[in-house]
Design a protein around this motif. Structure first.
Motif, PDB file in Angstrom:
ATOM      1  N   CYS A 167       4.771  -3.406  -8.707  1.00 17.07           N
ATOM      2  CA  CYS A 167       3.613  -4.307  -8.735  1.00 17.07           C
ATOM      3  C   CYS A 167       3.201  -4.708 -10.156  1.00 17.07           C
ATOM      4  CB  CYS A 167       2.426  -3.647  -8.023  1.00 17.07           C
ATOM      5  SG  CYS A 167       2.804  -3.192  -6.312  1.00 17.07           S
ATOM      6  N   ASN A 168       2.605  -5.886 -10.245  1.00 16.11           N
ATOM      7  CA  ASN A 168       2.046  -6.330 -11.532  1.00 16.11           C
ATOM      8  C   ASN A 168       0.521  -6.448 -11.474  1.00 16.11           C
ATOM      9  OD1 ASN A 168       2.173  -8.579  -9.804  1.00 16.11           O
ATOM     10  ND2 ASN A 168       2.164 -10.014 -11.514  1.00 16.11           N
ATOM     11  N   VAL A 169      -0.040  -6.434 -10.265  1.00 20.32           N
ATOM     12  CA  VAL A 169      -1.491  -6.515 -10.067  1.00 20.32           C
ATOM     13  C   VAL A 169      -1.912  -5.343  -9.186  1.00 20.32           C
ATOM     14  CG1 VAL A 169      -3.396  -7.879  -9.108  1.00 20.32           C
ATOM     15  CG2 VAL A 169      -1.499  -9.034 -10.261  1.00 20.32           C
ATOM     16  N   GLY A 170      -3.085  -4.787  -9.460  1.00 20.96           N
ATOM     17  CA  GLY A 170      -3.587  -3.681  -8.652  1.00 20.96           C
ATOM     18  C   GLY A 170      -4.982  -3.945  -8.123  1.00 20.96           C
ATOM     19  N   ILE A 171      -5.236  -3.412  -6.925  1.00 21.77           N
ATOM     20  CA  ILE A 171      -6.575  -3.439  -6.332  1.00 21.77           C
ATOM     21  C   ILE A 171      -6.967  -1.990  -6.058  1.00 21.77           C
ATOM     22  CG2 ILE A 171      -7.913  -4.013  -4.264  1.00 21.77           C
ATOM     23  CD1 ILE A 171      -6.353  -6.608  -4.052  1.00 21.77           C
ATOM     24  N   LEU A 172      -8.132  -1.570  -6.550  1.00 20.40           N
ATOM     25  CA  LEU A 172      -8.632  -0.220  -6.318  1.00 20.40           C
ATOM     26  C   LEU A 172      -9.799  -0.282  -5.340  1.00 20.40           C
ATOM     27  CD1 LEU A 172      -8.741   2.809  -6.908  1.00 20.40           C
ATOM     28  CD2 LEU A 172     -10.156   2.309  -8.904  1.00 20.40           C
ATOM     29  N   ASN A 208      -8.455   8.525 -12.402  1.00 17.92           N
ATOM     30  CA  ASN A 208      -9.658   9.095 -13.011  1.00 17.92           C
ATOM     31  C   ASN A 208     -10.916   8.846 -12.195  1.00 17.92           C
ATOM     32  OD1 ASN A 208      -8.960  10.148 -15.870  1.00 17.92           O
ATOM     33  ND2 ASN A 208      -7.875   8.219 -15.707  1.00 17.92           N
ATOM     34  N   TYR A 209     -10.806   7.999 -11.147  1.00 16.75           N
ATOM     35  CA  TYR A 209     -12.010   7.537 -10.462  1.00 16.75           C
ATOM     36  C   TYR A 209     -12.348   8.404  -9.260  1.00 16.75           C
ATOM     37  CZ  TYR A 209     -15.292   4.606  -7.900  1.00 16.75           C
ATOM     38  OH  TYR A 209     -16.392   4.130  -7.235  1.00 16.75           O
ATOM     39  N   ASP A 210     -13.608   8.698  -9.106  1.00 16.20           N
ATOM     40  CA  ASP A 210     -14.115   9.307  -7.875  1.00 16.20           C
ATOM     41  C   ASP A 210     -15.620   9.160  -7.850  1.00 16.20           C
ATOM     42  OD1 ASP A 210     -15.211  11.641  -6.118  1.00 16.20           O
ATOM     43  OD2 ASP A 210     -13.104  11.445  -5.582  1.00 16.20           O
ATOM     44  N   VAL A 234       0.857  -1.185   0.000  1.00 16.17           N
ATOM     45  CA  VAL A 234       0.000   0.000   0.000  1.00 16.17           C
ATOM     46  C   VAL A 234       0.892   1.233   0.000  1.00 16.17           C
ATOM     47  CG1 VAL A 234      -1.579   1.404   1.371  1.00 16.17           C
ATOM     48  CG2 VAL A 234      -2.003  -1.025   1.118  1.00 16.17           C
ATOM     49  N   SER A 235       0.653   2.134  -0.935  1.00 27.13           N
ATOM     50  CA  SER A 235       1.414   3.381  -0.992  1.00 27.13           C
ATOM     51  C   SER A 235       0.637   4.397  -1.801  1.00 27.13           C
ATOM     52  CB  SER A 235       2.789   3.139  -1.621  1.00 27.13           C
ATOM     53  OG  SER A 235       3.493   4.365  -1.751  1.00 27.13           O
ATOM     54  N   HIS A 236       0.862   5.691  -1.485  1.00 33.55           N
ATOM     55  CA  HIS A 236       0.309   6.763  -2.312  1.00 33.55           C
ATOM     56  C   HIS A 236       1.307   7.192  -3.384  1.00 33.55           C
ATOM     57  CE1 HIS A 236      -3.415   7.405  -0.115  1.00 33.55           C
ATOM     58  NE2 HIS A 236      -2.742   7.303   0.999  1.00 33.55           N
ATOM     59  N   ASN A 237       2.485   6.564  -3.364  1.00 30.42           N
ATOM     60  CA  ASN A 237       3.493   6.875  -4.369  1.00 30.42           C
ATOM     61  C   ASN A 237       3.242   6.018  -5.606  1.00 30.42           C
ATOM     62  OD1 ASN A 237       5.884   6.996  -5.948  1.00 30.42           O
ATOM     63  ND2 ASN A 237       7.060   7.606  -4.149  1.00 30.42           N
ATOM     64  N   ILE A 238       2.620   6.617  -6.612  1.00 26.77           N
ATOM     65  CA  ILE A 238       2.221   5.876  -7.807  1.00 26.77           C
ATOM     66  C   ILE A 238       3.424   5.288  -8.525  1.00 26.77           C
ATOM     67  CG2 ILE A 238       1.016   6.028 -10.023  1.00 26.77           C
ATOM     68  CD1 ILE A 238      -0.821   6.331  -7.659  1.00 26.77           C
ATOM     69  N   ASN A 294      -7.147  -5.767 -11.228  1.00 25.33           N
ATOM     70  CA  ASN A 294      -6.742  -5.932 -12.619  1.00 25.33           C
ATOM     71  C   ASN A 294      -5.234  -5.749 -12.711  1.00 25.33           C
ATOM     72  OD1 ASN A 294      -6.919  -6.122 -15.481  1.00 25.33           O
ATOM     73  ND2 ASN A 294      -8.892  -5.060 -15.455  1.00 25.33           N
ATOM     74  N   ASP A 295      -4.698  -5.721 -13.931  1.00 29.64           N
ATOM     75  CA  ASP A 295      -3.265  -5.450 -14.079  1.00 29.64           C
ATOM     76  C   ASP A 295      -2.978  -4.035 -13.583  1.00 29.64           C
ATOM     77  OD1 ASP A 295      -2.840  -3.511 -16.624  1.00 29.64           O
ATOM     78  OD2 ASP A 295      -4.549  -4.842 -16.968  1.00 29.64           O
ATOM     79  N   ILE A 296      -1.738  -3.787 -13.140  1.00 28.83           N
ATOM     80  CA  ILE A 296      -1.430  -2.557 -12.416  1.00 28.83           C
ATOM     81  C   ILE A 296      -1.624  -1.306 -13.264  1.00 28.83           C
ATOM     82  CG2 ILE A 296       1.050  -2.601 -12.920  1.00 28.83           C
ATOM     83  CD1 ILE A 296      -0.707  -1.533  -9.630  1.00 28.83           C
ATOM     84  N   ASP A 297      -1.315  -1.354 -14.561  1.00 27.09           N
ATOM     85  CA  ASP A 297      -1.482  -0.174 -15.410  1.00 27.09           C
ATOM     86  C   ASP A 297      -2.953   0.235 -15.516  1.00 27.09           C
ATOM     87  OD1 ASP A 297       1.215   0.146 -15.929  1.00 27.09           O
ATOM     88  OD2 ASP A 297       1.193  -1.153 -17.687  1.00 27.09           O
ATOM     89  N   SER A 298      -3.838  -0.760 -15.653  1.00 25.45           N
ATOM     90  CA  SER A 298      -5.279  -0.462 -15.737  1.00 25.45           C
ATOM     91  C   SER A 298      -5.788   0.145 -14.441  1.00 25.45           C
ATOM     92  CB  SER A 298      -6.060  -1.743 -16.044  1.00 25.45           C
ATOM     93  OG  SER A 298      -5.672  -2.295 -17.271  1.00 25.45           O
ATOM     94  N   ILE A 299      -5.308  -0.394 -13.301  1.00 28.83           N
ATOM     95  CA  ILE A 299      -5.774   0.107 -12.002  1.00 28.83           C
ATOM     96  C   ILE A 299      -5.264   1.520 -11.740  1.00 28.83           C
ATOM     97  CG2 ILE A 299      -5.561  -0.233  -9.501  1.00 28.83           C
ATOM     98  CD1 ILE A 299      -7.580  -2.082 -10.868  1.00 28.83           C
TER      99      ILE A 299
END
Length: 428
Positions: free
Chosen positions: A237-242, A263-265, A226-230, A252-257
């Motif tokens: 990472c290779n997998v992301g959880i939003l 962009n999400y809110d 977990v980090s706020h440093n993108i 999904n894969d980290i680039d998609s997440i």
């Protein structure tokens, strides 16, 4: 199914929040006060007997820190967990680390877990660094011989050899973090969980830690980070959880997440107009929204690098205010400041707030930002005197690349933050 090391199904965590009744009774008899206190004491006693959370206050509200979260993580995955503050990231990690019990749901974990959720988690203040290494190893189920085999590596990586026999209560936060991370990373565990603790260390040690995490994942061990440093999440990472508001938005894969995260809110942030967090009290100063306009003062669908852009800032003032000012701040998604602009910088521009809604226009010519997402926020001030409202890093806007190569895909070499306004001269 054999590759799944963490399986989470319908996981929920509910906290009870107490609220004190602020309505003052005109007259309260002694009998009413005694009856109320006896009822409070009885309620708390029953909660204690039944193992429920004790709550202070006259009214109790249920708060979902996590709500119906489900996902699977495979062996060797390097998982970056993204979400705004309060999204439920830390609560999720505490439950996976068996520090906190879930309210509902099911978790299946294969393998030993080492976690680093806060600086020095699991350390005993009165014990030395050496003793804490053996204590942590024992907690993980390792034998003394196994810890002996890793001891030198742990101490060397942590760079606290000189103080290894000093009680850790005398360590600085940086020393604490170095040893805690080194222990968690070197002891034999199949799953390593790391919360936003690397921010405590210096830049060189952060780089060293990320290299170690990469090495761990290449050994087939699973990492949850977990980090706020993108940038660090993208590198590791290779997998992301939003996550958002305690719920899982996507895995999904980290680039998609990362793209979805920027962009999400749930309230529409990232669109035009850009809305800030809603304020209920009109008797305070606050920025409500920002409209992005083109040179014709029409809403702009997209911003491209080098565009002329107008940021129209709408804000509320509860009263007339002379000689006040507006400030805008633009940052990267990880919070690195890019620029700050203020009305006070323009000597010919004088701002006075009227009561109610106001707006000012910030005109930026040839906006020098490369493609990507940016945080935008602002403040209302009386220059050099008073902060009326701070609302920094609250909302998101996006910038798109102008395809100077006449292709649909921009090369990676174009990934800069601020493009330079340069002049080329030919020697041909």
């Amino acid at each position: 199914m054999s590759d799944i090391v963490i399986s989470v199904k319908n996981l929920s965590k509910i906290y009870l929040i107490g609220h004190k009744n602020t309505k003052k009774e005109k007259y309260a008899s002694l009998r009413d006060v005694i009856v109320k206190n006896i009822a409070d004491l009885f309620r708390k006693t029953m909660d204690m007997i039944n193992g429920r959370q004790l709550v202070q206050g006259d009214e109790v509200e249920e708060f979902y820190a996590l709500k119906d979260v489900s996902f699977n993580i495979n062996r060797g995955d390097r998982v970056g967990i993204l979400g705004r503050n309060g999204a439920g990231k830390s609560t999720l990690l505490k439950i996976l680390s068996r520090i906190t019990e879930p309210t509902n749901g099911q978790i299946k974990i294969k393998g030993r877990i080492a976690s680093l959720l806060e600086v020095g988690t699991g350390f005993h203040q009165e014990l030395s660094g050496r003793e804490n290494i053996y204590l942590n190893g024992a907690i993980l189920g390792m034998t003394r011989n196994e810890i002996d085999a890793k001891f030198s590596e742990i101490v060397e990586f942590s760079e606290v050899e000189k103080f290894i026999d000093t009680p850790v209560k005398h360590y600085s936060s940086g020393m604490y973090m170095r040893l805690a991370f080194s222990v968690a990373a070197h002891l034999e565990s199949e799953i390593l969980i790391v919360d936003e603790v690397l921010a405590v260390g210096d830049v060189n040690f952060q780089k060293k830690c990320l290299g170690k995490l990469d090495e761990i994942s290449n050994e087939g061990r699973t990492v949850l980070y977990v980090s706020h440093n993108i940038e660090s999440i993208k590198k590791l990472c290779n997998v992301g959880i939003l996550m958002s508001n305690g719920s899982l938005v996507d895995i999904n894969d980290i680039d998609s997440i990362i793209e979805k995260y920027t962009n999400y809110d749930a309230d529409g942030v990232g669109h035009n107009p850009i809305y800030f967090k809603k304020r209920k009290n009109t008797k305070e100063y606050y920025i409500d929204r920002i409209e992005i306009l083109d040179e014709s003062y029409k809403l702009k669908d997209k911003i491209f690098t080098w565009d002329n852009v107008i940021f129209r800032v709408f804000f509320n003032s509860p009263a007339e205010k002379k000689y006040a000012g507006v400030m805008l701040k633009i940052s990267t998604p990880s919070g690195v400041p890019v620029t700050t602009v203020s009305t006070r910088e323009d000597q010919s521009f004088e701002t006075s707030f009227k009561m109610g809604e106001n707006f000012v226009d910030c005109v930026i010519k040839n906006i020098p930002l490369s493609a990507g997402s940016y945080l935008i926020g602002g403040a209302l001030t009386v220059p050099f005197t008073e902060w009326l409202s701070h609302q920094f890093e609250e909302a998101i806007f996006n910038v798109h690349s102008k395809d100077i190569y006449s292709s649909t895909v921009m090369p990676n070499t174009q990934r800069y933050i601020v493009p330079m306004d340069v002049e080329w001269k030919s020697g041909i």
